[in-house]
Design a protein around this motif. Structure first.
Motif, mmCIF file in Angstrom:
data_model
loop_
_atom_site.group_PDB
_atom_site.id
_atom_site.type_symbol
_atom_site.label_atom_id
_atom_site.label_comp_id
_atom_site.label_asym_id
_atom_site.label_seq_id
_atom_site.Cartn_x
_atom_site.Cartn_y
_atom_site.Cartn_z
ATOM 1 N N GLU B 3 0.827 -1.200 0.000
ATOM 2 C CA GLU B 3 0.000 0.000 0.000
ATOM 3 C C GLU B 3 0.867 1.258 0.000
ATOM 4 N N HIS B 4 1.916 1.234 0.846
ATOM 5 C CA HIS B 4 2.805 2.378 0.938
ATOM 6 C C HIS B 4 3.449 2.661 -0.419
ATOM 7 N N GLU B 6 2.356 1.839 -3.371
ATOM 8 C CA GLU B 6 1.369 2.309 -4.343
ATOM 9 C C GLU B 6 1.070 3.786 -4.117
ATOM 10 N N ASN B 7 0.985 4.185 -2.856
ATOM 11 C CA ASN B 7 0.732 5.594 -2.570
ATOM 12 C C ASN B 7 1.923 6.456 -2.973
ATOM 13 N N GLU B 8 3.094 5.881 -2.852
ATOM 14 C CA GLU B 8 4.299 6.609 -3.278
ATOM 15 C C GLU B 8 4.225 6.958 -4.753
ATOM 16 N N VAL B 9 3.558 6.068 -5.520
ATOM 17 C CA VAL B 9 3.393 6.330 -6.954
ATOM 18 C C VAL B 9 2.655 7.652 -7.157
ATOM 19 N N LEU B 10 1.649 7.855 -6.311
ATOM 20 C CA LEU B 10 0.895 9.106 -6.418
ATOM 21 C C LEU B 10 1.825 10.304 -6.293
ATOM 22 N N ARG B 11 2.720 10.200 -5.321
ATOM 23 C CA ARG B 11 3.662 11.319 -5.117
ATOM 24 C C ARG B 11 4.539 11.502 -6.355
#
Lengths: 203, 355
Positions: B3-4, B6-11
């Motif tokens: 999850e972490h 995948e969220n990093e991708v957003l950044r």
């Protein structure tokens, strides 16, 4: 660290002290306001309103969270109110999504890897995808992805639990991926895209 | 961890959007600061004004209210006399027939009597002298008279009373220090046969503001009392005859006891008849004689300049009186004010230290 003395002065009604206190956060707030509204004048209005609200509420600031988190919270509220008045905010999420936020994780029905979809998209599409998000998700996306805040900071700024922040972020990411993959979230957003315009962006 | 990541991708993907944020417009900082400054003065000005207004109002209420509420008690405490605003009894005298005695009439009683008379102004009753011989009628009359020649009118009433063969049962005179006018309250006893003449002459004593007369027929109760008295007298005669004939000691004692009881009954009944006879023979006339104010603001005969002068004089005097009362009140309140001020200073010092 908040300068205690300056804070006390500001709380006693010293406008110069207030200025001294919030000016370091001004640029950050400007970026937040711009990401919400994506319109220079609207962002300027929101920033002014944010500062005014912060000034009026500074007496109630007790230092429970960092000043920046406190200012983020005000800015997010002001911007979302502004978008709501402009009718530029999509409807709130469904009951399933609300339940998920409370801790229930539904079965993931989209096998598409979000990362691959998101990485392929252009900046305009991503912006449109962010605009299509409901207010609470938009706030966590802006604070996390665009402002680079950690989960705890976002939790403090939104006055929610860290778990809620992660859940919102996860669902926001999935919605963006779904939007980019063509499964738009709301009829309004789909309609905007069909017309070729940018959803939720004022002309 | 997944999850972490995948969220990093957003950044990663959205980091580029930050580059599109335009610089903050020039003057925006000054604009919001100006708004803050404006709101500061907006919020604080009315509050300061309100605080100032409330403080002044509270002080005025304190001084005015305190002065008005305490002036009577403070005046009495200082002078030991009733307040000047109240009517002061200055001369008290009473005469009853050939004897002279002094009675004290307090203001409250006098005022109450005057009030009663004023109330009776619209219910004037004219009572006639009893036509039937042996009829017992108690007559009373109440007069409220206003006069400019106070002394002459009072002397006239006294003379008329004496000529009619009556007497002054009670008299009290008072002066209103504000209007500087006198009022006398008289209770006269006038022989019933001269009452009508006396009342007819009352018009000469001044202007009659109200006149009330009443007549109470007490014949029935009088005759009843008289019959009971006759019975008791007959009983007494019989008892006295018995006691001369009796030789038994026990009987003598019983008869003496009965004679004592009967004598008591006779005395009581006789006293009741005497009192009624006196009330019937002498009517009660209550007169309130008021001196009319010679200078009146509503008097059309007084010129405007005189009225203005009087009004100014009265106003100035009232102001001086009030200021005097206020000073007295503040002096009386000064210990309390000193304690309150000390408490405020201590609280402020404590708060300052805490800060």
């Amino acid at each position: 660290m908040t300068d205690e003395f300056t804070l006390r002065r500001a709380q006693k009604g010293d406008a110069q002290a207030f200025e001294q206190l919030v000016t370091p956060h001004e640029q950050m707030l400007w970026r937040v306001c711009w990401h919400y509204t994506r319109h220079q004048e609207d962002a300027a209005d929101c920033l002014q309103e944010t500062m005014l609200k912060a000034w009026k509420a500074i007496k109630s600031y007790r230092g429970d969270c960092s000043l920046s988190s406190w200012l983020y919270r005000i800015a997010a509220t002001v911007c979302l109110d502004f978008l709501r008045k402009q009718k530029r905010l999509p409807q709130t999420e469904s009951a399933d999504e609300m339940a998920e936020e409370e801790g229930f994780t539904p079965v993931d029905s989209s096998p598409t890897p979000d990362e691959a979809v998101i990485r392929r998209e252009s900046a305009d599409n991503i912006r449109a995808a962010i605009d299509s998000l409901p207010g609470d998700m938009r706030t966590v996306i802006i604070l996390y992805a665009l402002q680079g805040l950690g989960y705890e900071e976002i939790a403090a700024a939104t006055q929610t639990a860290v778990g809620t922040v992660k859940s919102r972020l996860n669902r926001a990411r999935q919605k963006i991926a779904k939007f980019l993959a063509g499964g738009n979230i709301s009829a309004d957003t789909a309609s905007d895209q069909m017309k070729g315009g940018q959803p939720n962006v004022r002309a | 961890m997944y999850e972490h990541d995948e969220n990093e991708v957003l950044r990663d993907v959205m980091a580029g959007l930050n580059d599109e944020v335009p610089p903050m417009p020039e003057g925006l900082h000054q604009a919001w600061m100006q708004k803050v400054e404006d709101s500061k003065t907006e919020g604080q000005k009315p509050r300061k004004q309100l605080t100032r207004f409330l403080s002044i109002a509270a002080a005025l209420v304190f001084v005015f209210g305190g002065t008005l509420l305490t002036r009577d008690s403070l005046d009495t405490a200082v002078t030991g006399q009733p307040d000047a605003t109240q009517t002061k009894t200055i001369a008290i005298y009473a005469r009853r027939g050939p004897e002279t005695e002094t009675a004290v009439q307090d203001d409250a009683t006098a005022n109450s009597a005057m009030f009663t008379m004023a109330r009776g102004a619209d219910t004037t009753v004219h009572a006639d002298t009893p036509a039937v011989p042996g009829q017992k009628v108690i007559r009373t009359a109440t007069l409220l008279i206003e006069t400019q020649d106070y002394d002459d009118s009072l002397a006239g009433i006294m003379d008329a009373c004496t000529q009619a063969g009556g007497w002054i049962e009670h008299s009290s005179e008072s002066v209103n220090t504000y209007s500087d006018t006198r009022t006398v309250w008289l209770v006269l006893r006038i022989p019933q046969e001269h009452l009508d003449d006396f009342l007819a002459g009352a018009g000469d004593m001044g202007r009659i503001l109200s006149r009330t007369e009443s007549a109470e027929d007490v014949t029935a109760s009088y005759q009843d009392t008289r019959a009971r008295l006759d019975t008791q007298l007959a009983l007494m005669e019989r008892l006295q005859a018995l006691i001369t004939e009796s030789a038994d000691l026990g009987e003598l004692l019983a008869l003496e006891s009965q004679i004592a009881d009967t004598q008591y009954q006779i005395d009581t009944l006789q006293a009741t008849l005497n009192a009624t006879d006196q009330q019937v023979s002498y009517a009660t006339v209550t007169i309130t004689l008021q001196e009319k104010q010679t200078v009146s603001l509503t008097d059309t005969r007084v010129s405007l300049s005189q009225r203005l002068g009087t009004a100014l004089s009265l106003g100035w005097q009232s102001l001086l009186d009030f200021l005097g009362d206020a000073v007295v009140f503040l002096a009386a309140a000064s210990p309390f004010l000193a304690i309150a001020a000390a408490a405020v200073i201590i609280i402020k010092l404590i708060r300052r230290r805490k800060k």
